[in-house]
Design an enzyme around this catalytic site. Sequence first.
Site, short mmCIF file in Angstrom:
data_model
loop_
_atom_site.label_atom_id
_atom_site.label_comp_id
_atom_site.label_asym_id
_atom_site.label_seq_id
_atom_site.Cartn_x
_atom_site.Cartn_y
_atom_site.Cartn_z
N THR A 116 18.42 -50.07 -5.51
CA THR A 116 17.87 -51.01 -4.71
C THR A 116 17.52 -52.44 -4.89
OG1 THR A 116 17.21 -48.88 -3.41
CG2 THR A 116 16.32 -50.85 -2.85
N SER A 173 19.71 -49.77 2.20
CA SER A 173 20.84 -49.22 2.59
C SER A 173 22.10 -49.73 2.30
CB SER A 173 20.57 -48.78 4.32
OG SER A 173 19.44 -48.04 4.49
N ARG A 198 -9.57 -19.61 10.16
CA ARG A 198 -10.24 -20.40 10.78
C ARG A 198 -10.46 -19.54 12.18
NH1 ARG A 198 -14.15 -24.31 11.93
NH2 ARG A 198 -13.61 -25.63 13.90
N GLU A 229 19.09 -42.47 9.22
CA GLU A 229 20.13 -43.25 9.88
C GLU A 229 21.37 -43.40 9.16
OE1 GLU A 229 16.25 -44.06 11.55
OE2 GLU A 229 17.03 -44.25 9.45
N GLU A 232 16.63 -42.28 -0.89
CA GLU A 232 18.00 -41.58 -1.45
C GLU A 232 18.84 -41.79 0.16
OE1 GLU A 232 19.32 -39.54 -4.11
OE2 GLU A 232 17.21 -38.95 -5.00
N PRO A 257 15.48 -56.30 -3.31
CA PRO A 257 14.82 -56.74 -2.10
C PRO A 257 15.66 -56.82 -0.94
CG PRO A 257 14.24 -57.79 -4.25
CD PRO A 257 15.41 -57.07 -4.58
N HIS A 293 -4.60 -27.66 11.65
CA HIS A 293 -5.77 -27.74 10.86
C HIS A 293 -6.74 -28.69 12.00
CE1 HIS A 293 -4.02 -26.21 7.15
NE2 HIS A 293 -5.41 -26.53 6.73
N GLY A 294 -6.43 -29.10 12.90
CA GLY A 294 -7.27 -30.15 13.81
C GLY A 294 -7.94 -31.15 12.95
#
Length: 391
Positions: free
Chosen positions: A138, A144, A280, A379, A375, A140, A350-351
């Site tokens: 990759t 993709s 819980r 899309e 990777e 800058p 877990h809220g």
Amino acid sequence: MTATVAPVETLPYGEFLTEDHHAIREMVRDFATREIAPKAAEVDSNHRFPEETFKRLGELDLLGIPIPREYGGAGGDYRGYVVALEEIGRACGSTGLSFMAHCSLGTMPIYWFGTEEHKKRYLPKMASGAYLGCWALTEPGTGSDAAAQKTTAVLDGDTWVLNGRKQFITNASVAQTAVIMAMTDPLKGNKGISSFIVEKGTPGYEISKIERKLGTRGSPTCSLTFEDCRIPRGNLLGEVGEGYRQALMTLECGRIAGSALIIGIAQAAFDAALTYGHQREAFGQPVGKHQFIQGYLADMSTQLNAARLMVYHAAWLKDRGKRVTLEGSQAKLLASEIATRVCNLAVQIHGGYGYIEDFPVERYLRDVKLGEIGEGTSEIQRLVIARELGL
């Protein structure tokens, strides 16, 4: 009340996994539970690469599972590697990501495409953990669109001269070797890309930035700069112009490994949510007795096992020497999107506690998001799948 959950290894994975693979899982799970999981929160909080863990992974022959014994590896197969990666990711997403980047991206291209001299020189060190590796594709302006490489490599006598920049490179700051993609003939498009081995300390090769990230914060992600970086002519991997084909093969198999990593992270989130559902209490009973929560947990378990089967199937095909472009992308797409959903639901179950650092599910959600990006984004996976379907 204590939850009774069938361990992963007892599920009916048929011939995809053998007793040897189950033994690897048991060994890695024991190690990961004792030595990786207890420090996962600290590794994440301090953005710390756990060097001591990778030393131990090397001692246990886990860094070279799919590398033949003649090159210092464990002589295992891809399924053994995937099983180990899943368990490491389950304990710590950061450690799992760096483990995967070293094995799938830093080491395997040298094994697949290197000369006998390359293999004997680098693989024993990489399998033992003396060297860690990274892979730099990759840039800058080229995420993709991997074929649009701007980094160049020009042959000057007996040396290649590299110039350019790479971005989002996992492990770069801790790696002793890097496999670099560079354009050797711009007129040939993707057939003008070649790959090279560059060693740490080579003049002109610099770590220019270490990123601050949403998740997997104990796994360093870096930018690289090459300024008249000279490497020996023999550091070319394969032939001139083969780099793009090599990258596609590396990504094809790396997507299976990446899928195993995020399944491991999501499994940890499910485990935490299930435990919380039993412990819980709300409205006079454990929250797991409420129908909404039961539905969430049922969906999470079902979807995780469906994705896991796709990952194991792709790894099984890889071990049989089959092309896995379609299966690898399908596994990556399904696993990454299901894993994100599972981790998000774990936070929901877990809220308010799921939103704070006292509980690990917020970390799992941050870590797992990379699965839909790294990777090849979701899309891109859909485009690859459509292409493989002849569309």
